[in-house]
Design a protein around this motif. Structure first.
Motif, PDB file in Angstrom:
ATOM      1  N   LEU A  85     -13.514  28.235 -32.483  1.00 38.98           N
ATOM      2  CA  LEU A  85     -14.147  27.672 -31.292  1.00 38.98           C
ATOM      3  C   LEU A  85     -15.497  27.083 -31.670  1.00 38.98           C
ATOM      4  CD1 LEU A  85     -16.377  30.053 -30.501  1.00 38.98           C
ATOM      5  CD2 LEU A  85     -14.389  31.111 -29.475  1.00 38.98           C
ATOM      6  N   ASP A  86     -15.993  26.210 -30.810  1.00 39.32           N
ATOM      7  CA  ASP A  86     -17.239  25.518 -31.102  1.00 39.32           C
ATOM      8  C   ASP A  86     -18.431  26.445 -30.907  1.00 39.32           C
ATOM      9  OD1 ASP A  86     -18.227  22.491 -31.464  1.00 39.32           O
ATOM     10  OD2 ASP A  86     -19.633  23.570 -30.180  1.00 39.32           O
ATOM     11  N   TYR A  87     -19.342  26.426 -31.878  1.00 47.07           N
ATOM     12  CA  TYR A  87     -20.481  27.347 -31.871  1.00 47.07           C
ATOM     13  C   TYR A  87     -21.361  27.151 -30.639  1.00 47.07           C
ATOM     14  CZ  TYR A  87     -23.902  30.319 -34.330  1.00 47.07           C
ATOM     15  OH  TYR A  87     -24.723  31.341 -34.706  1.00 47.07           O
ATOM     16  N   GLN A  88     -21.818  25.915 -30.436  1.00 47.97           N
ATOM     17  CA  GLN A  88     -22.777  25.659 -29.366  1.00 47.97           C
ATOM     18  C   GLN A  88     -22.117  25.569 -27.999  1.00 47.97           C
ATOM     19  OE1 GLN A  88     -24.918  22.177 -30.652  1.00 47.97           O
ATOM     20  NE2 GLN A  88     -26.263  23.344 -32.003  1.00 47.97           N
ATOM     21  N   LYS A  89     -20.930  24.964 -27.907  1.00 49.49           N
ATOM     22  CA  LYS A  89     -20.299  24.763 -26.605  1.00 49.49           C
ATOM     23  C   LYS A  89     -19.644  26.038 -26.073  1.00 49.49           C
ATOM     24  CE  LYS A  89     -19.248  19.887 -27.459  1.00 49.49           C
ATOM     25  NZ  LYS A  89     -18.162  18.896 -27.646  1.00 49.49           N
ATOM     26  N   ASP A  90     -19.053  26.820 -26.968  1.00 51.34           N
ATOM     27  CA  ASP A  90     -18.240  27.946 -26.495  1.00 51.34           C
ATOM     28  C   ASP A  90     -18.794  29.316 -26.884  1.00 51.34           C
ATOM     29  OD1 ASP A  90     -16.188  26.464 -25.171  1.00 51.34           O
ATOM     30  OD2 ASP A  90     -15.484  25.831 -27.128  1.00 51.34           O
ATOM     31  N   TYR A  91     -19.149  29.510 -28.178  1.00 51.45           N
ATOM     32  CA  TYR A  91     -19.579  30.844 -28.599  1.00 51.45           C
ATOM     33  C   TYR A  91     -20.849  31.281 -27.874  1.00 51.45           C
ATOM     34  CZ  TYR A  91     -21.370  34.674 -31.398  1.00 51.45           C
ATOM     35  OH  TYR A  91     -21.865  35.897 -31.787  1.00 51.45           O
ATOM     36  N   GLU A  92     -21.849  30.415 -27.831  1.00 53.98           N
ATOM     37  CA  GLU A  92     -23.089  30.784 -27.152  1.00 53.98           C
ATOM     38  C   GLU A  92     -22.854  30.985 -25.660  1.00 53.98           C
ATOM     39  OE1 GLU A  92     -26.023  27.901 -28.140  1.00 53.98           O
ATOM     40  OE2 GLU A  92     -26.161  28.520 -30.242  1.00 53.98           O
ATOM     41  N   ALA A  93     -21.953  30.188 -25.081  1.00 57.82           N
ATOM     42  CA  ALA A  93     -21.631  30.370 -23.663  1.00 57.82           C
ATOM     43  C   ALA A  93     -20.941  31.712 -23.430  1.00 57.82           C
ATOM     44  CB  ALA A  93     -20.748  29.228 -23.177  1.00 57.82           C
ATOM     45  N   ILE A  94     -20.041  32.120 -24.331  1.00 54.45           N
ATOM     46  CA  ILE A  94     -19.369  33.418 -24.202  1.00 54.45           C
ATOM     47  C   ILE A  94     -20.393  34.550 -24.249  1.00 54.45           C
ATOM     48  CG2 ILE A  94     -17.895  35.036 -25.456  1.00 54.45           C
ATOM     49  CD1 ILE A  94     -16.027  32.735 -26.079  1.00 54.45           C
ATOM     50  N   LEU A  95     -21.336  34.474 -25.196  1.00 55.42           N
ATOM     51  CA  LEU A  95     -22.365  35.516 -25.296  1.00 55.42           C
ATOM     52  C   LEU A  95     -23.151  35.632 -24.005  1.00 55.42           C
ATOM     53  CD1 LEU A  95     -23.973  35.131 -28.863  1.00 55.42           C
ATOM     54  CD2 LEU A  95     -22.504  36.958 -28.036  1.00 55.42           C
ATOM     55  N   HIS A  96     -23.617  34.511 -23.493  1.00 60.03           N
ATOM     56  CA  HIS A  96     -24.458  34.552 -22.299  1.00 60.03           C
ATOM     57  C   HIS A  96     -23.664  34.968 -21.062  1.00 60.03           C
ATOM     58  CE1 HIS A  96     -27.223  32.179 -24.867  1.00 60.03           C
ATOM     59  NE2 HIS A  96     -28.145  32.750 -24.137  1.00 60.03           N
ATOM     60  N   GLU A  97     -22.404  34.535 -20.956  1.00 65.01           N
ATOM     61  CA  GLU A  97     -21.610  34.898 -19.784  1.00 65.01           C
ATOM     62  C   GLU A  97     -21.247  36.379 -19.780  1.00 65.01           C
ATOM     63  OE1 GLU A  97     -18.278  32.355 -19.105  1.00 65.01           O
ATOM     64  OE2 GLU A  97     -19.475  30.524 -19.198  1.00 65.01           O
ATOM     65  N   VAL A  98     -20.944  36.932 -20.960  1.00 68.19           N
ATOM     66  CA  VAL A  98     -20.645  38.368 -21.035  1.00 68.19           C
ATOM     67  C   VAL A  98     -21.878  39.178 -20.667  1.00 68.19           C
ATOM     68  CG1 VAL A  98     -20.091  40.258 -22.607  1.00 68.19           C
ATOM     69  CG2 VAL A  98     -18.750  38.168 -22.673  1.00 68.19           C
ATOM     70  N   ASN A  99     -23.033  38.798 -21.232  1.00 66.86           N
ATOM     71  CA  ASN A  99     -24.258  39.551 -20.937  1.00 66.86           C
ATOM     72  C   ASN A  99     -24.741  39.332 -19.515  1.00 66.86           C
ATOM     73  OD1 ASN A  99     -24.465  40.826 -23.371  1.00 66.86           O
ATOM     74  ND2 ASN A  99     -26.560  40.212 -23.744  1.00 66.86           N
ATOM     75  N   ALA A 100     -24.409  38.181 -18.935  1.00 67.12           N
ATOM     76  CA  ALA A 100     -24.825  37.934 -17.557  1.00 67.12           C
ATOM     77  C   ALA A 100     -24.079  38.838 -16.592  1.00 67.12           C
ATOM     78  CB  ALA A 100     -24.591  36.467 -17.195  1.00 67.12           C
TER      79      ALA A 100
END
Length: 808
Positions: free
Chosen positions: A168-183
């Motif tokens: 998966l794409d680092y900036q588009k998807d991985y960072e979004a997954i991290l922030h959405e899980v922690n949110a």
């Protein structure tokens, strides 16, 4: 830096990716120049199709170490090129791919390799006196990592690399997954001393994990120790006054407080006419005993008690951490244990300092000393930092994340929950049970981990289970544990409809020349994951005990779907494993922060399905007998009109209904009748009482001349003909009547039990073809319907003119 051209020379060959030459050592990193999946999916590109920039940071930590040259693999030139710190760097290092590290040492230099993670640290070992080498593999972990070389136990060189995802794409998807899980669930994505880390900053929290505490403690511990050691030279104190009674000859200095003291205690005075110091009337007196005042330094202050309390609190948490690390399911890490032991030793030494040998702190008060005094204000600041949590941002603290496969599983569950909670009412949310008793937070895997929702349109309740099966479901062979199960309880349905959504951080990139490419044309899920969905659907059963004989096992899962990381939803619509959902209700759906449309549409479709359509998606699961009994029962209900208002009371009293035989074209229709309902017209009963309100089960029927039906005498002059007399067991009142809705019944209407139980208006009773029923079922779930026939009397109508949803 532009992306490599398609067809670049053998991207799977092993090449030298990085070379660093110094006066103490030469460091080499070798591996594949590209990741084939990244190339196939064109990940980590900018909008102009060039590479995103990666982090590469070599750093000398010793004055005697000189960085002479750095060479980096250039994807465009397919060779090593000179590189300067600060220049752009393309992604070169990926998860699940091995890289060989080689360090050649000079003769007089002895270096060792270090990494915070035990597995990485033990992968690089000495090979003789002048060589360190090993293979680094970061598994499913992405982010930053630091490789360190040490001399005499002290770091002299540090190399920071950035590890990229391969699926998966680092900036588009991985960072979004991290922030959405922690949110949704704070600190759920954090882990403890993994192979990689992310930069984090402080934030307020009420649920700090042990991992967060240790990360902050490592950052401030040395400063805390040094601060308390400096405080020893000038600790906060107070002067304590102490008075003691001593003989007058021994006192060195007597204060004015003795005047009041002796005035109340004259027995300490002796008469002395010549040398008396005190005059009372005509007599002189000399004191025999007086008070002597002494002052001494007292360190038992609230501020010193606070410093001691902070140290004791840290020591208790270190002890708890050591207990968690010593659990059997964790491999022992001697380096980490030595670090914890040194911290405990330093705290024990500080607690023995004179100014910290004080009492217990009983309440917390923030004084000016804690806020402003040198040393104390620093300890108070460190304490506040240790109480905080961490958030993912570009800051000081380095914190490990969970491996990407587990993080993707968490995200899939939480994202499905988010998509459902946007449109449907959340009834119960104690499903997300967190295990906070370990080093880091995890989702608790238990049978009662579930989310319960309600559809506001029709009141139907449905449940999302996490990592467990609904009650009663199990496998009689090998245990099955899908990630997510959606259970739908629909109105007018005797069974629950259950669907599996299983997160798989796997994708087949459909490389050119592979059989997968030839069969499916585009990237998609792995075939073995689809086979797993077939196994889930067939292996998970519900056992219901029969009254006689052995329990019967019925398959309960109506569908099973893989959730996999792929961003191109439109392209995937043509994939066989997407089309298979329509055919056999087993398949796969792409699911990423940038690709949620297909999953959201499919969830809405499942929830809004009628029970019949939900059943028809699968092949003979639980409820088959009930389903076919309803569908194949034929027209077993007669809805008959009344000729007079008074006739209703006669029929209710004598428990029967009669109708001319000529209304039955076939005697088979008469033989199939099971229920009779009475239609009350608006003309006879008014709008409020009109419709079908009474019905009863037919006990028996007979054909006889009208004059033989003596419960209702034949009117004089009325023609005689054959009638059908339907004897009723007992008349019952419908919970909600079938209202006219713009139509009525002139004489007799035959309908199915299925429609009689579900109809809200008389016009719906006339629907009989499979096409009409299918259209009615789907539109009925969207709201109130407008069903219009070509005649007012539906029993005389021949053509359906309209079947539409009424806009509210």
């Amino acid at each position: 830096m532009a992306s490599p051209h398609t067809g670049s020379p053998n991207p799977n060959r092993t090449v030298e990716l990085l070379r660093i030459e110094t006066n103490w050592f030469n460091l080499y990193l070798q591996g594949k120049p590209f990741h084939p999946t990244v190339e196939a999916l064109q990940l980590h590109r900018r909008d102009d199709a060039g590479w995103v920039e990666a982090r590469l940071q070599p750093q000398s930590l010793h004055s005697g170490l000189e960085l002479r040259s750095i060479a980096l693999f250039n994807p465009e030139q397919q060779a090593l090129t000179d590189w300067q710190v600060g220049d752009a760097c393309p992604p070169l290092f990926y998860e699940t791919q091995g890289y060989e590290l080689v360090v050649e040492l000079e003769d007089d230099v002895a270096l060792t390799f270090y990494h915070d993670n035990q597995h990485v640290r033990e992968a690089v070992l000495p090979k003789g006196r002048r060589l360190l080498s090993g293979v680094l593999n970061f598994q499913n972990e992405v982010g930053y990592t630091e490789l360190e070389l040490r001399r005499d136990g002290k770091p002299v060189f540090r190399l920071q690399l950035e590890i990229f995802p391969s699926k998966l794409d680092y900036q588009k998807d991985y960072e979004a997954i991290l922030h959405e899980v922690n949110a949704q669930i704070y600190n759920l994505s954090f882990d403890f001393l993994r192979r990689t880390f992310q930069l984090t900053g402080l934030r307020e929290t009420r649920h700090q994990s042990m991992t967060e505490f240790f990360v902050i403690l490592q950052h401030v511990f040395q400063q805390l120790v040094q601060t308390i050691e400096r405080m020893q030279s000038a600790p906060h104190h107070r002067m304590r006054m102490e008075n003691r009674l001593v003989g007058a000859a021994r006192v060195k200095k007597a204060g004015r407080e003795n005047i009041a003291f002796l005035a109340k205690r004259p027995h300490y005075l002796a008469q002395d006419t010549q040398n008396g110091l005190l005059r009372l009337g005509n007599q002189r007196y000399t004191p025999t005993h007086v008070l002597e005042t002494k002052r001494h330094v007292d360190y038992d202050t609230m501020e010193n008690r606070f410093v001691r309390w902070v140290l004791l609190r840290i020591e208790r948490r270190l002890r708890s951490m050591k207990l968690l690390l010593n659990k059997k399911d964790r491999a022992p890490d001697p380096v980490l244990m030595n670090k914890l032991n040194r911290m405990q030793s330093d705290i024990g030494r500080l607690l023995k300092l004179d100014f910290l040998r004080v009492g217990e702190m009983r309440q917390m008060t923030v004084t000016l000393v804690l806020q402003m005094a040198p040393g104390y204000r620093d300890v108070y600041r460190y304490y506040l930092m240790l109480m905080k949590g961490l958030s993912i941002q570009d800051d000081l603290f380095r914190l490990s994340m969970k491996d990407l496969a587990q993080l993707y599983e968490y995200w899939c569950f939480l994202k499905i929950h988010e998509l459902l909670s946007r449109k449907y009412e959340l009834v119960k949310q104690d499903v997300v049970k967190l295990n906070r008793g370990g080093l880091f937070v995890t989702l608790q895997r238990a049978r009662d981990s579930k989310m319960v929702y309600r559809n506001p349109r029709n009141g139907e309740v449905f449940t999302l289970y996490y990592n467990g099966l609904p009650p009663g479901d199990k496998s009689v062979t090998v245990g099955q544990k899908p990630d997510n199960v959606l259970t739908l309880k629909k109105q007018d349905a005797a069974v629950e409809y259950k669907y599996i959504f299983d997160a798989k951080y796997r994708i087949n990139p459909a490389y050119e020349g592979t059989s997968y490419r030839g069969t499916y044309k585009t990237p998609g899920p792995q075939e073995e994951d689809i086979n797993t969905m077939h196994r889930y659907r067939d292996a998970i059963v519900y056992q219901a005990s029969r009254e006689q004989g052995q329990p019967e096992a019925e398959r309960t899962m109506f569908g099973a779907y893989v959730l996999f990381p792929y961003p191109n939803e439109e392209e995937y619509r043509a994939h066989d494993f997407y089309r298979s959902i329509e055919l056999v209700n087993v398949g796969a759906l792409p699911f990423l922060p940038s690709a949620t449309t297909l999953v959201e549409e499919f969830l809405d479709e499942l929830i809004m399905d009628s029970p019949e359509k939900a059943y028809e998606r699968s092949t003979r699961p639980r409820g088959t007998d009930t389903y076919y009994a309803d569908k194949m029962s034929g027209k077993t209900v007669l809805v008959g009109a009344l000729s007079r208002r008074e006739q209703l009371q006669d029929l209710l009293t004598h428990r029967f209904y009669h109708v001319p035989l000529r209304h039955f074209v076939r005697h088979g229709d008469l033989a199939n009748l099971q229920v009779v309902g009475i239609y009350q017209s608006s003309t006879l009963f008014g709008a409020e009482q009109a419709g079908v309100r009474y019905y009863g089960r037919i006990k028996s029927w007979s054909i006889l001349p009208r004059e033989q039906i003596r419960e209702i005498p034949l009117r004089r002059g009325a023609p005689t003909e054959l009638y059908v007399k339907l004897e009723v067991e007992e008349w019952q009142v419908r919970r909600s009547p079938i209202v006219p809705g713009g139509h009525g019944v002139q004489s007799v209407l035959l309908t199915s039990a299925y429609m009689f139980q579900r109809a809200k208006e008389v016009a719906e009773l006339r629907l009989e073809t499979e096409e009409q029923l299918r259209d009615w079922r789907e539109k009925r779930r969207l709201g109130r319907l407008n069903v219009k026939w070509d005649r007012y009397e539906v029993d005389k109508a021949s053509e359906l003119e309209r079947l539409d949803v009424v806009e509210e």
